[in-house]
Design an enzyme around this catalytic site. Structure first.
Site, PDB file in Angstrom:
ATOM      1  N   GLY A  49       0.812  -1.211   0.000  1.00 26.40           N
ATOM      2  CA  GLY A  49       0.000   0.000   0.000  1.00 26.40           C
ATOM      3  C   GLY A  49       0.843   1.257   0.000  1.00 26.40           C
ATOM      4  O   GLY A  49       2.034   1.224  -0.317  1.00 26.40           O
ATOM      5  N   LEU A  53       0.563   3.664  -2.114  1.00 30.70           N
ATOM      6  CA  LEU A  53       0.994   3.579  -3.513  1.00 30.70           C
ATOM      7  C   LEU A  53       1.539   4.914  -4.014  1.00 30.70           C
ATOM      8  O   LEU A  53       1.051   5.974  -3.652  1.00 30.70           O
ATOM      9  CB  LEU A  53      -0.183   3.137  -4.399  1.00 30.70           C
ATOM     10  CG  LEU A  53      -0.837   1.817  -4.006  1.00 30.70           C
ATOM     11  CD1 LEU A  53      -1.951   1.464  -4.994  1.00 30.70           C
ATOM     12  CD2 LEU A  53       0.170   0.684  -3.921  1.00 30.70           C
ATOM     13  N   HIS A  57       4.725   2.262  -7.908  1.00 27.29           N
ATOM     14  CA  HIS A  57       3.731   1.189  -7.987  1.00 27.29           C
ATOM     15  C   HIS A  57       2.881   1.338  -9.250  1.00 27.29           C
ATOM     16  O   HIS A  57       2.571   0.354  -9.917  1.00 27.29           O
ATOM     17  CB  HIS A  57       2.792   1.241  -6.779  1.00 27.29           C
ATOM     18  CG  HIS A  57       3.449   1.001  -5.461  1.00 27.29           C
ATOM     19  ND1 HIS A  57       3.591   1.985  -4.513  1.00 27.29           N
ATOM     20  CD2 HIS A  57       4.005  -0.118  -4.936  1.00 27.29           C
ATOM     21  CE1 HIS A  57       4.188   1.479  -3.452  1.00 27.29           C
ATOM     22  NE2 HIS A  57       4.459   0.207  -3.679  1.00 27.29           N
ATOM     23  N   GLN A  75      15.210  -7.966  -3.141  1.00 29.98           N
ATOM     24  CA  GLN A  75      13.896  -8.610  -3.079  1.00 29.98           C
ATOM     25  C   GLN A  75      13.554  -9.225  -4.434  1.00 29.98           C
ATOM     26  O   GLN A  75      13.091 -10.368  -4.521  1.00 29.98           O
ATOM     27  CB  GLN A  75      12.845  -7.572  -2.675  1.00 29.98           C
ATOM     28  CG  GLN A  75      11.417  -8.034  -2.880  1.00 29.98           C
ATOM     29  CD  GLN A  75      10.411  -7.096  -2.281  1.00 29.98           C
ATOM     30  OE1 GLN A  75      10.240  -7.052  -1.084  1.00 29.98           O
ATOM     31  NE2 GLN A  75       9.719  -6.326  -3.107  1.00 29.98           N
TER      32      GLN A  75
HETATM   33  O1  PAF Z   1       7.842  -4.667  -1.890  1.00 30.92           O
HETATM   34  C1  PAF Z   1       6.887  -4.757  -1.104  1.00 30.92           C
HETATM   35  O2  PAF Z   1       6.033  -3.872  -0.999  1.00 30.92           O
HETATM   36  C2  PAF Z   1       6.766  -5.997  -0.230  1.00 30.92           C
HETATM   37  O3  PAF Z   1       7.995  -6.434   0.203  1.00 30.92           O
HETATM   38  C3  PAF Z   1       5.960  -7.128  -0.888  1.00 30.92           C
HETATM   39  C4  PAF Z   1       6.654  -7.665  -2.131  1.00 30.92           C
HETATM   40  C5  PAF Z   1       4.571  -6.644  -1.253  1.00 30.92           C
HETATM   41  C6  PAF Z   1       5.806  -8.301   0.091  1.00 30.92           C
HETATM   42  O4  PAF Z   1       5.138  -7.903   1.254  1.00 30.92           O
END
Ligand code: PAF
Length: 277
Positions: free
Chosen positions: A31, A33, A37, A151
């Site tokens: 969230g 955003l 995003h 990530q």
């Molecule tokens: O990047 C993010 O916002 C978070 O690490 C994710 C990938 C939604 C996992 O909670």
């Protein structure tokens, strides 16, 4: 746009689309955003028939003393942005972990360097929730920002190692005019900190130039630190130069990933730069 608050209705929506032969693109988020995003959502929109966004502030990826409780949660605004961006379903589960939850996913080696050194358990929490989300949404493609470089690499490896039938798409970092990588955490910065924060990106760029000129990793780190020193109340958590694929020590002739985490006041910012030889 449907807002789905539990697993079963989300599954049902996807089942219906699958019966109609539609492809599904997925953008997992916590969230708050921003344009970063939205760029993922737009890409998903272009490449798939249906787009699902999830909003879930995942407690298992926050360590003790991190910002779980103060993490911004402007849900109505997020929902409005998704609706405007043409998202078909917003998955925002009220709860996602049963009380007796006990199953974890660990991507061993890639989770250890960079942020992993300072946030033990963080990538275990990320990998676990992302696999859970993939199991619910079962997307064809899932979109991740390269600002969170480690990530992205962790998720790519998770998908490969566990044969998850999802294509992971890494998308370029979106920056503001001054070069600051967009992040939900930028909202924590004071006006003064915000003015200084673009020096983080600048420091990585300078390090990249030093690497390209063949002066080596130590000189690159010195160059980056000199720029970071100009941010008033900054504390460098790490400033590393690694191999962009393994996140281990780079080959002397590159390519390199310059990555840093810096506290500007109380706000932890991360950024990275891929440097070609
Ligand atoms: O990047 C993010 O916002 C978070 O690490 C994710 C990938 C939604 C996992 O909670």
């Amino acid at each position: 746009m449907k807002i789905l608050r539990a697993v079963e209705p989300m599954r049902e929506a996807v089942r219906m689309w699958r019966r109609q032969g539609k492809t599904v693109g997925f953008v997992p988020t916590m969230g708050a955003l921003h344009e970063g995003h939205l760029s993922l959502i737009h890409r998903a929109r272009v490449e798939n028939d249906r787009v699902v966004v999830s909003v879930f502030v995942n407690p298992t990826q926050f360590g003790p003393g991190e910002d779980l409780t103060r993490y911004p949660r402007p849900f109505r605004r997020d929902a409005a942005l998704c609706r405007r961006a043409g998202v078909e379903a917003l998955f925002a589960p009220r709860s996602f972990y049963p009380l007796d939850y006990q199953t974890w996913v660990t991507v061993e080696t890639l989770s250890q360097p960079l942020c992993g050194r300072f946030r033990p358990g963080h990538f275990r929490g990320v990998a676990t929730v992302v696999l859970k989300l993939f199991n619910v949404v079962q997307p064809d493609r899932a979109y991740f920002g390269q600002k969170d470089y480690q990530q992205w690499r962790v998720i790519e490896r998770l998908v490969r190692d566990l044969d998850v039938p999802v294509t992971v798409v890494g998308c370029p970092t979106v920056r503001d005019k001054a070069g600051l990588a967009l992040s939900s955490r930028n909202a924590y910065l004071s006006a003064e900190e915000r003015t200084a924060a673009p020096l983080l990106a600048r420091s990585l760029r300078d390090a990249g130039q030093v690497l390209k000129s063949g002066q080596g990793v130590a000189a690159a780190r010195r160059a980056a630190r000199a720029v970071l020193g100009r941010i008033g109340n900054a504390r460098v958590q790490y400033l590393d130069v690694v191999d962009p694929f393994t996140l281990a020590d780079p080959r002397p002739d590159g390519p390199w990933l310059v990555a840093a985490a810096v506290y500007v006041g109380r706000t932890r910012l991360i950024d990275n730069r891929w440097v070609k030889p």
